[in-house]
Design an enzyme around this catalytic site. Structure first.
Site, short mmCIF file in Angstrom:
data_model
loop_
_atom_site.label_atom_id
_atom_site.label_comp_id
_atom_site.label_asym_id
_atom_site.label_seq_id
_atom_site.Cartn_x
_atom_site.Cartn_y
_atom_site.Cartn_z
N GLU A 269 -0.86 -8.73 5.02
CA GLU A 269 -0.59 -8.81 6.47
C GLU A 269 -1.87 -8.76 7.30
O GLU A 269 -1.83 -9.01 8.50
CB GLU A 269 0.39 -7.70 6.88
N HIS B 284 -3.50 -5.82 1.16
CA HIS B 284 -2.79 -6.02 2.43
C HIS B 284 -2.74 -7.48 2.86
O HIS B 284 -3.57 -7.92 3.65
CB HIS B 284 -3.49 -5.21 3.52
N CYS C 149 0.84 -1.20 0.00
CA CYS C 149 0.00 0.00 0.00
C CYS C 149 0.88 1.25 0.00
O CYS C 149 1.50 1.56 -1.00
CB CYS C 149 -0.97 -0.05 1.19
#
Lengths: 771, 238
Positions: free
Chosen positions: B202, B200, B91
């Protein structure tokens, strides 16, 4: 970093109104009325000081004695929250009402702090910045308790969905809440979006923030220890938001009046994010003895509250404040509501360590002065005293009004106009057509157009978020200990009966937390009302507060803090009385949380609770007929408590695979939402419900009786679950079974594909607001 | 295995990135924007957020941070044939990589002009990078996407070059969420050591804390974890 330097500006001290000058020239005409003070309030200031106030003192008193800061109309009623608290309720409270936010012990050495606040008026004037700084303000309140902010929620209320002003304010308010919270890295885990013409010109922007901390980390707003330093840090002071509290928040908007945009603050979320991390480093280094955020009333509030809560006085040099606009006068500096500023009290020996941390974060910090033992708050401007007052008279001993109250004359007429006369659908076909309209109505349609603009994932601890009934955050990664939060309000029930309306929203928030498997524990409230100068509004306010305070005592749950927002009216028309309740619950391990939808076919589905014919103030009466009359649903908090007990115990025992609260829109809305949550259908039958509770299918589907929930339990455990509910004294009725077909089938009435319900639910908001 | 996670002022997802590294079995090492010492880490993650407030342009200021001087030096030029330091930019980190010219192209305001947060289906189109080796070729995954300025743009020759070299790492499926050209969600440098990704991973590494469903429709989702196990595997075999 400017630790001790003064602003070298053209502003010379000589031309300012000093204490000396106030004594020498006592008969100066002062603009107390323009600053929002009443004649008797001005007279009282003169009496306290034994002379006329200086222009700086007048500025301070005017903002601190505003309705927004002083709670002068609400104080006499808010006392009930304190009076109706038992020792048992206080047991888990580490910090109660009156501080920046309450702090609750959730076990294992962990505590949470949470609070809800309004930013209604600024958001009407300047939707994006008003809403953004609403988030910023409540986040700083949470920070100033010593906590790390970890989540936000935003109950929002707008005028009629198709009104042009709603189209003006809604996108800006949503983007303001979103951009500020997203940039702070705080997951937005829930809230509300409601529409009603009563909020036209008075949108309600309430924001809740949750923070977590260890027991030993609690900080308070007090300036103690003579010789300790008063440090202002964060953003520079500018001309924005001057008089926000007195001018915007404490007055009624008049049609055609001047727009008040210069009174709205402008936010910089980046500065606030840095400030959060900087503060947490300062707390960890133990170099802060007292801390206060700068919000409403800016420096006036920070100086006077810190000094008033401390054990002595304070002397500060106002000309040291770093400015964005060097032409600001001292009165303006005192009143400015520039965002992203904090004030700390620091021991002289800790200053070097303090400044090392603020330097690391590139945060400007300025020693403004020190704590004294004089008992006075003294503010100097280029060496001359411009304020010399007892701080308590500014911060805590403001005026208190016992305003007249009167039950609104039209209320009996409204309450006798029940929805009985409204036409009702009878056939399955009619019911299905109604269902599709209701699912897509302003009050019930999907909020995903709004919530997809909010980051719900950041920090990786979000266990539940919208559209579930409550948001849930993991607090302790090691054990899974977490908290659930729900916010609820209902202006229509409030309009029909402010006391019962408040109890209904309290019950709903309590239920919304319980369905997730969390044990409800504490409340924060945001009380949104019209003008306190209107006796009818004041009556509504008193009714709502006593309803909430009594309800909290019945449930054994304390109010830990909150906010009052008055003057939400245009001309003489006030908004519906709209108390918004934020409920906090605790769950031992978020792995045991219960979502609001069923995840697989073949699960027995039950309705818990009893359904009565209760349609007054309902979504159906409003959306279909524009009708608001009658008496709101009955709420019995003992019944509510039994329901919560079975839900929490059921979750702990692993009984529940889904639990969803019944509220606006009734049973059928809950069934639709539980189906759509994971796209799993349901086959159900209303016959036994209609027989047991003596209802027509229409009433069974759309009534809004309280103390109800739908649940699904693992296949094969239906009998055990029924016994479990019987032991807990909660009526449980088998409605049907989750289905392998993506469809909601109600035996003998209708069957509708989930895809049709989804389209009906999701169409409205993008159609109106996507440009 | 030590993986550095950089914190710029305004970084937001570094706690998530560090958690993902730990869950993958690595050691997360906090790196500070103002320190050009990479402390001997084996790889670097540039996390999501709004570095320096994203003022001027997203990632434009972060690119000049002392830590980035070292990252740029150790990562090597984007067209170089010899592999350098593995770097994953997620990002805002992707934006920083583009601003640093470690990756081609740029990220611009979403075409619908709003921030968007949703569970996003992706196809992994290149699994011979240091960050995607544990995915199947063409495997579909679901991870969260959340951005305001996530539209990947580049001129046509650059896009054609990336496609012909197989440097499109991931592509959006089920609707383009931000107006990215050719549905591109992530790209890599020539050797596949530096990867930029707008969604994302994560946020999809731990059951119960990510999207409701994975790409197979199962009610569990740790689809993002393999970005982090991939690089660990690479470090082990390197």
């Amino acid at each position: 970093m400017t630790a001790e330097s003064s602003n070298d500006t053209a502003a010379s001290a000589a031309c300012h109104d000093t204490v000396e000058r106030a004594v020498q020239a006592p008969d100066v005409d002062q603009p107390w009325a323009e600053l929002g003070l009443k004649a008797d309030e001005y007279a009282r200031i003169r009496e306290i000081l034994g002379r006329r106030p200086t222009s700086c003192e007048l500025a301070m008193y005017s903002v601190m004695w505003s309705e927004h800061c002083s709670y002068k109309s609400s104080k006499v009623h808010l006392r009930q929250f304190g009076e109706k608290v038992t020792d048992e309720m206080r047991e888990k409270l580490l910090v109660g009402m009156g501080e920046n936010a309450g702090v609750v012990d959730i076990g294992r050495g962990w505590a949470v702090t949470f609070k809800i606040e309004s930013h209604n008026h600024p958001s009407y004037v300047e939707p994006h910045q008003g809403a953004a700084t609403g988030v910023g303000g409540i986040v700083r309140d949470i920070m100033s308790m010593g906590a790390r902010p970890v989540a936000v929620m935003d109950p929002l209320r707008f005028g009629a969905i198709d009104h042009p002003d709603t189209a003006r304010v809604l996108p800006g308010i949503v983007s303001g809440v979103g951009s500020y919270g997203n940039c702070l890295g705080l997951p937005n885990i829930g809230g509300e979006v409601a529409f009603d013409p009563c909020y036209q010109g008075n949108p309600l922007v309430n924001v809740l923030c949750l923070g977590t901390l260890r027991h030993g980390d609690i900080h308070l707003a007090q300036a103690s220890g003579a010789g300790n330093l008063v440090v202002l840090f964060g953003a520079r002071t500018g001309g924005d938001g001057i008089g926000g509290a007195s001018i915007l928040a404490s007055e009624t908007f008049e049609e055609g009046g001047p727009t008040k945009r210069p009174s709205v603050q402008v936010g910089d979320p980046f500065a606030e994010k840095v400030l959060i991390e900087c503060c947490l480093d300062l707390f960890a280094a133990k170099v802060v003895t007292g801390i206060q955020d700068l919000g409403a009333a800016g420096l006036s509030c920070a100086f006077s509250e810190l000094a008033s809560n401390g054990d002595g006085g304070m002397q500060v040099h106002l000309d040291r404040a770093p400015l964005r606009d060097p032409s600001l006068r001292p009165e303006e500096i005192l009143m400015s509501e520039s965002q992203e500023r904090m004030m700390a009290v620091v021991r002289p020996a800790d200053l070097a360590a303090f400044l090392q941390i603020t330097d690391k974060w590139d945060v400007e910090a300025t020693v403004m002065g020190q704590v004294t033992d004089t008992g006075r708050l003294e503010v100097l401007w280029h060496g001359q005293t411009v304020v010399d007052v007892p701080p308590r008279t500014v911060a805590h001993e403001g005026p208190v009004y016992n305003r007249p109250m009167a039950r609104p004359e039209r209320l009996d007429e409204v309450r006798s106009d029940t929805p009985d006369r409204l036409p009702r659908p009878g056939t399955g076909e009619e019911l299905l057509a109604l269902l599709l309209r209701m699912v897509g109505s302003p009050g019930l349609c999907s909020r995903s157009w709004v919530t997809t603009q909010y980051d719900r994932y950041v920090r990786g601890n979000t266990a539940l978020a919208q559209p579930d009934d409550a948001g849930m955050i993991r607090v302790d990664e090691a054990s899974g200990l977490g908290v659930a939060l729900s916010t609820d309000g209902n202006g229509r029930f409030g309009a029909l009966d402010p006391r019962e309306g408040a109890r209904i929203v309290l019950a709903e928030a309590y239920r919304n937390v319980a369905v997730t498997g969390a044990q409800p524990m504490a409340v924060t409230d945001c009380l949104n009302f019209g003008s306190p100068e209107d006796p009818a509004v004041m009556w509504q306010f008193e009714q709502a507060v006593s309803g909430l305070a009594d309800g909290c005592r019945e449930l054994g749950i304390p109010v830990t803090g909150g906010n009052v927002s008055f003057y939400n009216q245009t001309g003489t028309t006030a908004i519906h009385p709209t108390p918004v309740v934020g409920m906090l619950g605790v769950i031992d391990d978020v792995a045991h949380r219960v979502p609001s939808g069923w995840r697989e076919p073949g699960l027995p589905v039950y309705l818990l609770g009893t359904t009565r014919e209760e349609l007054a103030g309902s979504e159906w009466a409003w959306a279909e007929h524009g009708h608001l009359g009658g008496v709101p649903p009955v709420v019995d908090l003992d019944t509510e408590r039994l329901l919560a007990d079975v839900l929490v115990a059921g979750a702990r025992e692993g009984f529940l695979s889904c639990a969803h609260d019944l509220s606006e829109g009734g049973l059928v809305q809950a069934l639709v939402e539980s189906c759509l949550r994971f796209g799993v259908g349901l086959e159900c039958d209303l016959e036994s419900l209609c027989r047991r509770d003596d209802l027509s299918p229409f009433v069974a589907l759309f009534s809004e009786s309280t103390s109800r929930a739908v649940v699904s339990v693992p296949a094969g455990t239906g009998g055990l679950w029924e016994n479990f509910c019987a032991e807990h004294g909660v009526p449980a009725l088998r409605l049907g079974t989750t289905s392998s077909r993506p469809s909601l089938d109600v035996e003998g009435l209708f069957a509708v594909p989930l895809a049709d319900l989804k389209v009906a639910s999701e169409a409205l908001l993008p159609t109106l607001f996507e440009h | 295995m030590r993986i550095g996670v950089v914190t710029f002022p305004g970084s937001l997802d570094e706690v998530d990135a560090a958690r993902a590294v730990r869950l993958a079995g690595g050691e997360a090492v906090a790196l500070w924007h103002g320190d050009d010492d990479l402390h001997g880490v084996d790889a670097v993650v540039l996390p999501g957020g709004f570095s320096y407030g994203d003022y001027l342009r997203c990632g434009a200021i972060a690119r000049f941070a002392p830590v980035m001087r070292s990252v740029i030096r150790w990562a090597g030029p984007p067209e170089s044939a010899s592999p350098g330091l593995p770097v994953l930019g997620i990002c805002n980190g992707f934006q920083v990589l583009c601003e640093s010219h470690l990756l081609p192209g740029a990220l611009v305001r979403n075409d619908h002009r709003k921030f968007v947060c949703r569970d996003q289906r992706l196809r992994i189109e290149r699994n011979n990078t240091r960050w995607t080796s544990r995915y199947g070729d063409g495997e579909e995954i679901v991870v969260p996407l959340k951005n305001g300025e996530g539209g990947f743009v580049a001129d046509v020759p650059t896009l054609d070059h990336l496609e012909s070299e197989g440097r499109v790492v991931a592509r959006y499926l089920g609707g383009n969420p931000n107006g990215s050209y050719r549905d591109i969600a992530g790209v890599s440098n020539a050797t596949g050591t530096v990867v930029g990704l707008m969604p994302h991973p994560e946020h999809a590494v731990e059951e119960g804390f990510g999207p409701d469903r994975d790409a197979a429709g199962r009610l569990t989702n740790t689809d993002g974890l393999r970005f982090f196990t991939s690089v660990l595997e690479g470090v082990l075999t390197a």
